[in-house]
Scaffold this active site. Structure first.
Site, PDB file in Angstrom:
ATOM      1  N   VAL A  14      -2.796  -8.784 -20.676  1.00  0.00           N
ATOM      2  CA  VAL A  14      -2.976 -10.100 -21.293  1.00  0.00           C
ATOM      3  C   VAL A  14      -4.331 -10.189 -21.974  1.00  0.00           C
ATOM      4  O   VAL A  14      -4.452 -10.730 -23.077  1.00  0.00           O
ATOM      5  CB  VAL A  14      -2.795 -11.218 -20.252  1.00  0.00           C
ATOM      6  CG1 VAL A  14      -3.102 -12.586 -20.871  1.00  0.00           C
ATOM      7  CG2 VAL A  14      -1.384 -11.209 -19.697  1.00  0.00           C
ATOM      8  N   SER A  40     -14.617  -0.925 -14.806  1.00  0.00           N
ATOM      9  CA  SER A  40     -14.314  -0.851 -16.240  1.00  0.00           C
ATOM     10  C   SER A  40     -15.552  -1.000 -17.116  1.00  0.00           C
ATOM     11  O   SER A  40     -15.452  -0.935 -18.346  1.00  0.00           O
ATOM     12  CB  SER A  40     -13.306  -1.941 -16.625  1.00  0.00           C
ATOM     13  OG  SER A  40     -12.067  -1.743 -15.983  1.00  0.00           O
ATOM     14  N   ARG A 100      -2.978 -23.996 -11.261  1.00  0.00           N
ATOM     15  CA  ARG A 100      -1.910 -24.694 -11.977  1.00  0.00           C
ATOM     16  C   ARG A 100      -1.487 -26.003 -11.321  1.00  0.00           C
ATOM     17  O   ARG A 100      -1.208 -26.979 -12.008  1.00  0.00           O
ATOM     18  CB  ARG A 100      -0.695 -23.772 -12.127  1.00  0.00           C
ATOM     19  CG  ARG A 100      -0.930 -22.631 -13.098  1.00  0.00           C
ATOM     20  CD  ARG A 100       0.235 -21.663 -13.105  1.00  0.00           C
ATOM     21  NE  ARG A 100      -0.041 -20.514 -13.968  1.00  0.00           N
ATOM     22  CZ  ARG A 100       0.576 -19.345 -13.850  1.00  0.00           C
ATOM     23  NH1 ARG A 100       1.500 -19.169 -12.923  1.00  0.00           N
ATOM     24  NH2 ARG A 100       0.269 -18.354 -14.666  1.00  0.00           N
ATOM     25  N   CYS A 131       4.579 -17.701 -17.335  1.00  0.00           N
ATOM     26  CA  CYS A 131       5.235 -17.268 -18.579  1.00  0.00           C
ATOM     27  C   CYS A 131       6.651 -17.799 -18.700  1.00  0.00           C
ATOM     28  O   CYS A 131       7.062 -18.263 -19.782  1.00  0.00           O
ATOM     29  CB  CYS A 131       5.233 -15.743 -18.664  1.00  0.00           C
ATOM     30  SG  CYS A 131       5.773 -14.910 -17.154  1.00  0.00           S
ATOM     31  N   GLY A 162       5.631  -8.694 -17.004  1.00  0.00           N
ATOM     32  CA  GLY A 162       5.171  -9.890 -16.299  1.00  0.00           C
ATOM     33  C   GLY A 162       4.387  -9.559 -15.049  1.00  0.00           C
ATOM     34  O   GLY A 162       3.614 -10.382 -14.559  1.00  0.00           O
ATOM     35  N   ARG A 238      14.204  -9.800 -12.181  1.00  0.00           N
ATOM     36  CA  ARG A 238      13.454  -8.780 -12.914  1.00  0.00           C
ATOM     37  C   ARG A 238      14.460  -7.779 -13.489  1.00  0.00           C
ATOM     38  O   ARG A 238      15.358  -7.298 -12.783  1.00  0.00           O
ATOM     39  CB  ARG A 238      12.471  -8.069 -11.981  1.00  0.00           C
ATOM     40  CG  ARG A 238      11.449  -7.232 -12.714  1.00  0.00           C
ATOM     41  CD  ARG A 238      10.448  -8.091 -13.475  1.00  0.00           C
ATOM     42  NE  ARG A 238       9.403  -8.639 -12.628  1.00  0.00           N
ATOM     43  CZ  ARG A 238       8.507  -9.522 -13.038  1.00  0.00           C
ATOM     44  NH1 ARG A 238       8.530  -9.959 -14.289  1.00  0.00           N
ATOM     45  NH2 ARG A 238       7.591  -9.998 -12.212  1.00  0.00           N
ATOM     46  N   HIS A 245      10.879 -12.047 -22.034  1.00  0.00           N
ATOM     47  CA  HIS A 245      11.674 -12.739 -21.019  1.00  0.00           C
ATOM     48  C   HIS A 245      12.826 -13.485 -21.690  1.00  0.00           C
ATOM     49  O   HIS A 245      12.663 -14.049 -22.782  1.00  0.00           O
ATOM     50  CB  HIS A 245      10.829 -13.771 -20.271  1.00  0.00           C
ATOM     51  CG  HIS A 245       9.806 -13.189 -19.339  1.00  0.00           C
ATOM     52  ND1 HIS A 245       9.689 -11.843 -19.080  1.00  0.00           N
ATOM     53  CD2 HIS A 245       8.847 -13.802 -18.584  1.00  0.00           C
ATOM     54  CE1 HIS A 245       8.696 -11.656 -18.203  1.00  0.00           C
ATOM     55  NE2 HIS A 245       8.172 -12.824 -17.894  1.00  0.00           N
ATOM     56  N   ASN A 318       6.693 -12.527 -23.405  1.00  0.00           N
ATOM     57  CA  ASN A 318       5.946 -13.080 -22.274  1.00  0.00           C
ATOM     58  C   ASN A 318       4.455 -12.774 -22.320  1.00  0.00           C
ATOM     59  O   ASN A 318       3.653 -13.485 -21.701  1.00  0.00           O
ATOM     60  CB  ASN A 318       6.521 -12.566 -20.957  1.00  0.00           C
ATOM     61  CG  ASN A 318       6.554 -11.054 -20.873  1.00  0.00           C
ATOM     62  OD1 ASN A 318       7.278 -10.401 -21.615  1.00  0.00           O
ATOM     63  ND2 ASN A 318       5.756 -10.488 -19.978  1.00  0.00           N
TER      64      ASN A 318
END
Length: 343
Positions: A14, A40, A100, A131, A162, A238, A245, A318
């Site tokens: 993402v 990273s 959320r 998503c 996802g 899935r 999706h 997605n």
């Protein structure tokens, strides 16, 4: 005026898509910082065709002076760093599940409830929905505005992306392994059952009532975004698809509605493209939606088994509309409606 933007989780699926979309849409940023975990640090990632960003350490980064944070690092990481960034004065658009359902954090799909963005002042955080929820409510919004929706039954067919890079690798490796007679269990780390040439009716953890958490998310997020009175039940599956999706959606309204009204409402709604010819290839599948911004609606037909019912097939990328694009769109609306006015 340009903004200083930090992308948290920049090396993930993402995060990379966020950077790509920011460049595509010419996001008004004077400075973009790529942040990830210490393992990273120093890696180089692309920002557009000719720009390279060196990854910096999220743990030690000072968010002071950062205007907007686009965050997709996973819920546990977000729980620590999103509030830290907000306290430093940034507005965080968080793409994880962490905030959320926080009543003080707006949950936003710009085509559906852009006015909710104003609630960012409470905690400095805006949440990006799940998503599968994003594409669903984008399709439901124009219909609910036309005639109130009372009940939705949705079955989702969700791609492995996802779940991130690991599940994508697992699908690839299992598929390759089957052709050389390797047992699928050699490459089974992310799913409870074989994903290659199979479908798994299980996304996220099981809850006490038998729902999975993915199914619960679709219910509670739709209610928060669209209308708490809507009854919704979901089965999330899935499927062995890398990106995109799909959802089979049955919608029931509280008054008469015609197919023509439904088509007209969807046709004029932002973010939606209707592809619905009652012929071979007259519909959209995940293979066609990968890399696209729209939510595609196909197979529109009335349901003769209930009063005021319609069936829809809803498909979207997605990683784009289901995550990165929606995040960037929130940031664009935040700038347009709030930050520019405050400057």
């Amino acid at each position: 005026m340009g903004y200083k933007v930090a992308v948290v989780g920049a090396t993930g699926n993402v995060g990379r898509e966020v950077l790509s979309i920011m460049d595509e849409r010419q996001f008004p940023a004077d400075e973009v910082v790529a942040l990830a975990s210490s393992r990273s640090v120093g890696k180089e990632i692309s920002f557009g065709e000719d720009k390279i960003l060196k990854v910096q350490d999220l743990e030690t980064f000072d968010f002071a002076g950062t205007d907007i944070v686009l965050s997709s690092p996973g819920a546990k990481v977000s729980a620590k760093y999103s509030p830290r960034a907000a306290e430093a004065g940034a507005v965080v658009i968080d793409n994880t599940s962490q905030f959320r359902m926080d009543p003080d954090v707006p949950l936003v799909v710009p085509e559906v409830n852009p006015e909710a963005i104003s609630g960012y002042t409470r905690r400095g955080i805006i949440a990006n929905p799940n998503c599968s929820t994003i594409q669903l409510v984008t399709a439901l919004k124009p219909l609910h505005d036309l005639v109130p929706i009372t009940r939705v039954v949705v079955s989702s067919y969700q791609s492995v992306s996802g779940g991130g890079k690991g599940p994508m690798d697992e699908l690839f490796n299992q598929t390759r392994g089957i052709y050389v007679n390797e047992p699928a269990t050699l490459h089974q780390e992310n799913f409870t059952k074989q994903i290659a040439f199979n479908v798994i009716p299980h996304i996220d953890v099981f809850m006490d009532d038998g729902q999975t958490k993915e199914e619960w998310k679709m219910v509670v997020e739709t209610k928060k975004i669209l209308d708490p009175a809507i009854k919704l039940t979901a089965t999330c599956v899935r499927v062995p698809v890398f990106i995109g999706h799909a959802e089979a959606v049955n919608v029931e309204f509280d008054a008469d509605i015609t197919e023509a009204q439904i088509r007209n409402a969807l046709k004029s709604a932002p973010g939606i493209v209707i592809v619905d010819r009652r012929a071979d290839e007259g519909y959209v599948t995940p293979a066609e939606c990968a890399g696209e911004d729209a939510v595609y609606v196909s197979r529109i037909r009335m349901d003769p088994t209930i009063d005021n019912g319609v069936n829809l097939w809803v498909v979207s990328d997605n990683l784009r509309k289901g995550a990165a694009l929606n995040t960037v769109q929130i940031a664009e609306e935040l700038i347009r409606s709030y930050l520019e006015k405050a400057a």
